[in-house]
Design an enzyme around this catalytic site. Structure first.
Site, PDB file in Angstrom:
ATOM      1  N   CYS A  69      -2.418  17.658   9.294  1.00 30.73           N
ATOM      2  CA  CYS A  69      -1.756  17.401   8.000  1.00 30.73           C
ATOM      3  C   CYS A  69      -1.843  18.586   7.046  1.00 30.73           C
ATOM      4  O   CYS A  69      -1.109  18.645   6.063  1.00 30.73           O
ATOM      5  CB  CYS A  69      -2.337  16.155   7.340  1.00 30.73           C
ATOM      6  SG  CYS A  69      -2.135  14.678   8.330  1.00 30.73           S
ATOM      7  N   HIS A 101      -0.958  16.439  -0.423  1.00 28.04           N
ATOM      8  CA  HIS A 101      -0.587  15.785   0.837  1.00 28.04           C
ATOM      9  C   HIS A 101      -0.484  14.281   0.589  1.00 28.04           C
ATOM     10  O   HIS A 101      -1.330  13.691  -0.075  1.00 28.04           O
ATOM     11  CB  HIS A 101      -1.651  16.107   1.896  1.00 28.04           C
ATOM     12  CG  HIS A 101      -1.496  15.311   3.147  1.00 28.04           C
ATOM     13  ND1 HIS A 101      -0.280  15.158   3.777  1.00 28.04           N
ATOM     14  CD2 HIS A 101      -2.396  14.596   3.875  1.00 28.04           C
ATOM     15  CE1 HIS A 101      -0.445  14.398   4.850  1.00 28.04           C
ATOM     16  NE2 HIS A 101      -1.711  14.040   4.924  1.00 28.04           N
ATOM     17  N   ASN A 121       2.759   8.788   5.390  1.00 33.20           N
ATOM     18  CA  ASN A 121       2.131  10.076   5.661  1.00 33.20           C
ATOM     19  C   ASN A 121       2.902  10.770   6.781  1.00 33.20           C
ATOM     20  O   ASN A 121       2.836  10.349   7.935  1.00 33.20           O
ATOM     21  CB  ASN A 121       0.662   9.823   6.070  1.00 33.20           C
ATOM     22  CG  ASN A 121      -0.085  11.103   6.406  1.00 33.20           C
ATOM     23  OD1 ASN A 121       0.509  12.171   6.531  1.00 33.20           O
ATOM     24  ND2 ASN A 121      -1.391  10.980   6.573  1.00 33.20           N
TER      25      ASN A 121
HETATM   26  O1  UT7 Z   1      -3.565  12.765   6.713  1.00 32.24           O
HETATM   27  C1  UT7 Z   1      -4.911  12.467   6.859  1.00 32.24           C
HETATM   28  C2  UT7 Z   1      -5.059  11.216   7.571  1.00 32.24           C
HETATM   29  N1  UT7 Z   1      -5.707  10.092   7.154  1.00 32.24           N
HETATM   30  C3  UT7 Z   1      -5.988   9.599   5.960  1.00 32.24           C
HETATM   31  O2  UT7 Z   1      -5.846  10.167   4.934  1.00 32.24           O
HETATM   32  C4  UT7 Z   1      -6.542   8.231   5.965  1.00 32.24           C
HETATM   33  C5  UT7 Z   1      -7.594   7.986   4.957  1.00 32.24           C
HETATM   34  N2  UT7 Z   1      -8.000   6.614   4.968  1.00 32.24           N
HETATM   35  C6  UT7 Z   1      -7.269   5.610   4.435  1.00 32.24           C
HETATM   36  O3  UT7 Z   1      -6.179   5.821   3.929  1.00 32.24           O
HETATM   37  C7  UT7 Z   1      -7.873   4.241   4.430  1.00 32.24           C
HETATM   38  O4  UT7 Z   1      -9.203   4.314   4.915  1.00 32.24           O
HETATM   39  C8  UT7 Z   1      -7.091   3.186   5.271  1.00 32.24           C
HETATM   40  C9  UT7 Z   1      -5.781   2.859   4.559  1.00 32.24           C
HETATM   41  C10 UT7 Z   1      -6.833   3.685   6.658  1.00 32.24           C
HETATM   42  C11 UT7 Z   1      -7.913   1.902   5.347  1.00 32.24           C
HETATM   43  O5  UT7 Z   1      -8.189   1.432   4.052  1.00 32.24           O
HETATM   44  P1  UT7 Z   1      -9.672   1.012   3.651  1.00 32.24           P
HETATM   45  O6  UT7 Z   1      -9.595   0.518   2.274  1.00 32.24           O
HETATM   46  O7  UT7 Z   1     -10.557   2.202   3.924  1.00 32.24           O
HETATM   47  O8  UT7 Z   1      -9.951  -0.174   4.615  1.00 32.24           O
HETATM   48  P2  UT7 Z   1     -11.109  -0.355   5.713  1.00 32.24           P
HETATM   49  O9  UT7 Z   1     -10.815   0.484   6.902  1.00 32.24           O
HETATM   50  O10 UT7 Z   1     -12.441  -0.179   5.041  1.00 32.24           O
HETATM   51  O11 UT7 Z   1     -10.915  -1.860   6.077  1.00 32.24           O
HETATM   52  C12 UT7 Z   1     -11.087  -2.915   5.113  1.00 32.24           C
HETATM   53  C13 UT7 Z   1     -10.614  -4.203   5.742  1.00 32.24           C
HETATM   54  C14 UT7 Z   1     -11.167  -4.440   7.153  1.00 32.24           C
HETATM   55  O12 UT7 Z   1     -11.399  -5.815   7.307  1.00 32.24           O
HETATM   56  P3  UT7 Z   1     -12.884  -6.421   7.230  1.00 32.24           P
HETATM   57  O13 UT7 Z   1     -13.648  -5.714   8.319  1.00 32.24           O
HETATM   58  O14 UT7 Z   1     -13.347  -6.093   5.865  1.00 32.24           O
HETATM   59  O15 UT7 Z   1     -12.644  -7.858   7.485  1.00 32.24           O
HETATM   60  C15 UT7 Z   1     -10.009  -4.011   8.035  1.00 32.24           C
HETATM   61  O16 UT7 Z   1     -10.052  -4.646   9.290  1.00 32.24           O
HETATM   62  O17 UT7 Z   1      -9.189  -4.184   5.873  1.00 32.24           O
HETATM   63  C16 UT7 Z   1      -8.823  -4.471   7.224  1.00 32.24           C
HETATM   64  N3  UT7 Z   1      -7.604  -3.759   7.558  1.00 32.24           N
HETATM   65  C17 UT7 Z   1      -6.378  -4.264   7.377  1.00 32.24           C
HETATM   66  N4  UT7 Z   1      -5.966  -5.460   6.914  1.00 32.24           N
HETATM   67  C18 UT7 Z   1      -4.641  -5.684   6.856  1.00 32.24           C
HETATM   68  C19 UT7 Z   1      -7.492  -2.499   8.051  1.00 32.24           C
HETATM   69  N5  UT7 Z   1      -6.198  -2.204   8.202  1.00 32.24           N
HETATM   70  C20 UT7 Z   1      -5.484  -3.288   7.795  1.00 32.24           C
HETATM   71  C21 UT7 Z   1      -4.114  -3.575   7.724  1.00 32.24           C
HETATM   72  N6  UT7 Z   1      -3.749  -4.778   7.251  1.00 32.24           N
HETATM   73  N7  UT7 Z   1      -3.183  -2.693   8.094  1.00 32.24           N
END
Ligand code: UT7
Length: 326
Positions: free
Chosen positions: A113, A253, A283
């Site tokens: 990225c 980004h 993204n």
């Molecule tokens: O270009 C560089 C690449 N990457 C990035 O910049 C990514 C950076 N990270 C992020 O943007 C975020 O970490 C994400 C959007 C990927 C995830 O958001 P988060 O607030 O960090 O969520 P999390 O991974 O901590 O998950 C929280 C909850 C989990 O459920 P439990 O375990 O609390 O029950 C996940 O299973 O949200 C759940 N979850 C979802 N729920 C509905 C994860 N993805 C989803 C989804 N829909 N798509």
């Protein structure tokens, strides 16, 4: 001494729109969750017969037209991509052929990225050194080809697109003022595609285990993204004796609205000075910054003399920034 001036921008996004509601049909998620946690509402998906070079060539043609530069004047084409058409030749060579820039040298850059910032820095160095006078820098991706559509932690984030800029040797009082690049290879496994390369070559097992798709540690990446983007912004500001309030536009980004808001808060920059298009494109990896830049240019948000800070982070881990006086 020479400086590179951005004399043209262009972008292209495939026609097909995939909304959060479309994703609700294939994985357990909701429009509400995706919008709240990322700011993304929809993304573009390339058609079956569109590859990265097809998107890149259209963005390139648009940038050249805007710049009023003939293809034959180009000395160099640099394409930043993690989703090349094929292992080799480079996507840049395929773009060179498509746009008929027969004089130009062409090569790809792999910095995930952060790819566009890296490619911009490389193009800028060739101009500063006096080696070349016209350089085309492209960020282009078909991320949809390396997405595991059963992994809700990643498939909601990414989209396809391309953005391009034309750099021209210019006066020293404006243009790209400085670029700043960083990497930390120890963090390679925060976001990566394990299979399909020389470590784990393509096989039926690779496909069955979806090792050809993006694996990401989302929340760890999130925290590091905020830190590296804040650091990269300060580095570029300090190098040019500027304060955050001197900035006319920040083009970060486009990974996650919450990442951008956290960075902007720490830098104390007004939100109306920040370009955001991730709501419509998600993204797009190396394409995200040049797509956002092109949108800002065409919306008339940039005027001569404006200070524009572009910054990115991504797999590698890589991060960097570029300060431009328009
Ligand atoms: O270009 C560089 C690449 N990457 C990035 O910049 C990514 C950076 N990270 C992020 O943007 C975020 O970490 C994400 C959007 C990927 C995830 O958001 P988060 O607030 O960090 O969520 P999390 O991974 O901590 O998950 C929280 C909850 C989990 O459920 P439990 O375990 O609390 O029950 C996940 O299973 O949200 C759940 N979850 C979802 N729920 C509905 C994860 N993805 C989803 C989804 N829909 N798509």
């Amino acid at each position: 001494m020479f400086r590179s001036k951005i004399i043209g921008t262009g972008s292209y996004a495939p026609a097909k729109i995939m909304t959060n509601h479309d994703l609700e049909e294939i994985i357990s998620t909701s429009d509400h969750w995706i919008t709240e946690r990322t700011g993304i509402r929809e993304r573009r998906i390339a058609s079956e017969n569109e590859a990265t070079s097809d998107l890149a060539a259209i963005a390139a043609e648009r940038a050249l037209k805007y710049a009023g530069l003939d293809h034959m004047e180009l000395d160099l084409i640099v394409v930043a991509t993690s989703t090349p058409d094929m292992v080799f030749p480079s996507t840049a060579c395929i773009v060179q052929d498509k746009i008929g820039a027969r004089r130009a040298a062409a090569f790809d850059i792999s910095a995930a990225c952060s790819g566009f910032i890296y490619a911009l820095a490389v193009g800028d160095q060739y101009i500063r050194s006096g080696t070349f006078s016209s350089v085309l820098v492209i960020g282009a991706e078909v991320m949809s080809r390396i997405i595991d559509w059963t992994d809700r932690g990643t498939c909601i984030l990414f989209g396809d697109g391309a953005g391009a800029v034309v750099l021209k040797r210019g006066r020293v009082d404006s243009g790209i003022l400085s670029t700043h690049l960083h990497s930390d290879g120890a963090l390679w496994d925060l976001i990566y595609v394990p299979g399909g390369g020389s470590r784990i070559p393509p096989s039926i097992d690779v496909l069955e285990r979806k090792l050809n798709c993006i694996k990401m540690k989302g929340s760890e990446t999130f925290k590091i993204a905020v830190r590296t983007l804040v650091d990269a912004a300060w580095e570029a500001l300090k190098a040019n004796n500027l304060r955050p309030s001197d900035l006319d536009l920040l083009i970060p980004h486009q990974a996650n609205m919450r990442i951008i808001k956290a960075v902007v808060e720490k830098l104390e920059i007004r939100m109306d000075k920040v370009v955001m298009n991730l709501d419509r494109f998600g993204n797009t990896s190396a394409a995200s910054i040049p797509m956002a830049l092109d949108e800002a240019v065409r919306e008339g948000r940039i005027r001569e003399g404006n200070f524009i800070l572009m910054e990115g982070f991504g797999g590698g881990l890589t991060w960097g920034s570029a300060m431009v006086k328009w």
